[in-house]
Design an enzyme around this catalytic site. Structure first.
Site, PDB file in Angstrom:
ATOM      1  N   HIS A   1      13.617  19.757 -27.998  1.00 45.59           N
ATOM      2  CA  HIS A   1      14.104  18.377 -27.878  1.00 45.59           C
ATOM      3  C   HIS A   1      14.795  18.228 -26.533  1.00 45.59           C
ATOM      4  CE1 HIS A   1      14.309  17.408 -32.476  1.00 45.59           C
ATOM      5  NE2 HIS A   1      13.163  17.970 -32.126  1.00 45.59           N
TER       6      HIS A   1
ATOM      7  N   GLU B   1      17.705  17.142 -25.713  1.00 48.53           N
ATOM      8  CA  GLU B   1      19.084  17.636 -25.707  1.00 48.53           C
ATOM      9  C   GLU B   1      19.124  19.149 -25.544  1.00 48.53           C
ATOM     10  OE1 GLU B   1      17.504  15.645 -27.939  1.00 48.53           O
ATOM     11  OE2 GLU B   1      18.966  14.669 -29.244  1.00 48.53           O
TER      12      GLU B   1
ATOM     13  N   CYS C   1      19.484  14.567 -33.700  1.00 47.35           N
ATOM     14  CA  CYS C   1      19.181  15.030 -35.053  1.00 47.35           C
ATOM     15  C   CYS C   1      20.182  16.127 -35.442  1.00 47.35           C
ATOM     16  CB  CYS C   1      17.757  15.581 -35.094  1.00 47.35           C
ATOM     17  SG  CYS C   1      17.550  17.104 -34.137  1.00 47.35           S
TER      18      CYS C   1
ATOM     19  N   CYS D   1      20.140  19.198 -33.013  1.00 45.01           N
ATOM     20  CA  CYS D   1      20.773  18.920 -31.722  1.00 45.01           C
ATOM     21  C   CYS D   1      22.280  18.709 -31.877  1.00 45.01           C
ATOM     22  CB  CYS D   1      20.114  17.725 -31.061  1.00 45.01           C
ATOM     23  SG  CYS D   1      18.392  18.064 -30.600  1.00 45.01           S
TER      24      CYS D   1
END
Length: 170
Positions: A53, A55, A83, A86
């Site tokens: 992701h 992040e 999410c 993260c």
């Protein structure tokens, strides 16, 4: 010193790059207290890595640069509410602040479904600023998924063409 809107504009640029690569358009910029920054976008499809992701990628870059797994005083700008995975990483790296654009009612772990970063039962809390350039981030996501749905529909009506696999941001 740049403003939240200026840093988020960089994250939005990253999200646009993700969309160009057929990744869910999420971008992130991690800013250290000395204003060094690390920008990334979603890459799970390209990297065959469900943890890639935006992040995570930005945090990994910053940790490698400072040679530490903790980033006290750092701020993360991301175009979509993080999410659970993260949010957990944000806690473990001890970021001071999170600024995000669009909320994620399906998987958001900061405000929407869960409030992980402000949970006082945990040993660290993160200051959160929401809705920074939310409309721009939301429009980018909506356009991306609208195009994906249209492509899948057109491929179903053309014999011999294999449909684009379903892709979800988790």
């Amino acid at each position: 010193m740049k403003t939240d809107e200026q840093w988020m504009a960089l994250a939005l640029t990253q999200a646009e790059q993700a969309a160009q690569q057929q990744e869910v358009p999420v971008g992130a910029v991690l800013v250290l207290p000395d204003e060094r920054y690390f920008a990334a976008h979603n890459q799970p499809v390209r990297n065959h890595d469900g943890s890639a992701h935006a992040e995570v990628c930005a945090i990994r870059q910053a940790c490698a640069a400072v040679e530490n797994y903790r980033l006290p005083g750092a701020t993360l700008y991301v175009t979509l509410e993080p999410c659970l995975m993260c949010a957990g990483l944000i806690l473990h790296t001890r970021l001071a602040r999170l600024v995000y654009a669009a909320t994620d009612p399906k998987t958001g772990a900061v405000d929407s479904l869960y409030q992980v970063l402000s949970d006082e039962r945990l040993n660290h809390q993160v200051a959160v600023t929401a809705d920074c350039q939310a409309a721009a981030a939301s429009d980018l996501l909506k356009d991306f998924f609208r195009q994906r749905r249209a492509l899948r529909r057109s491929q179903r009506t053309q014999p011999g063409i294999q449909a684009v696999p379903e892709q979800r941001r988790t």
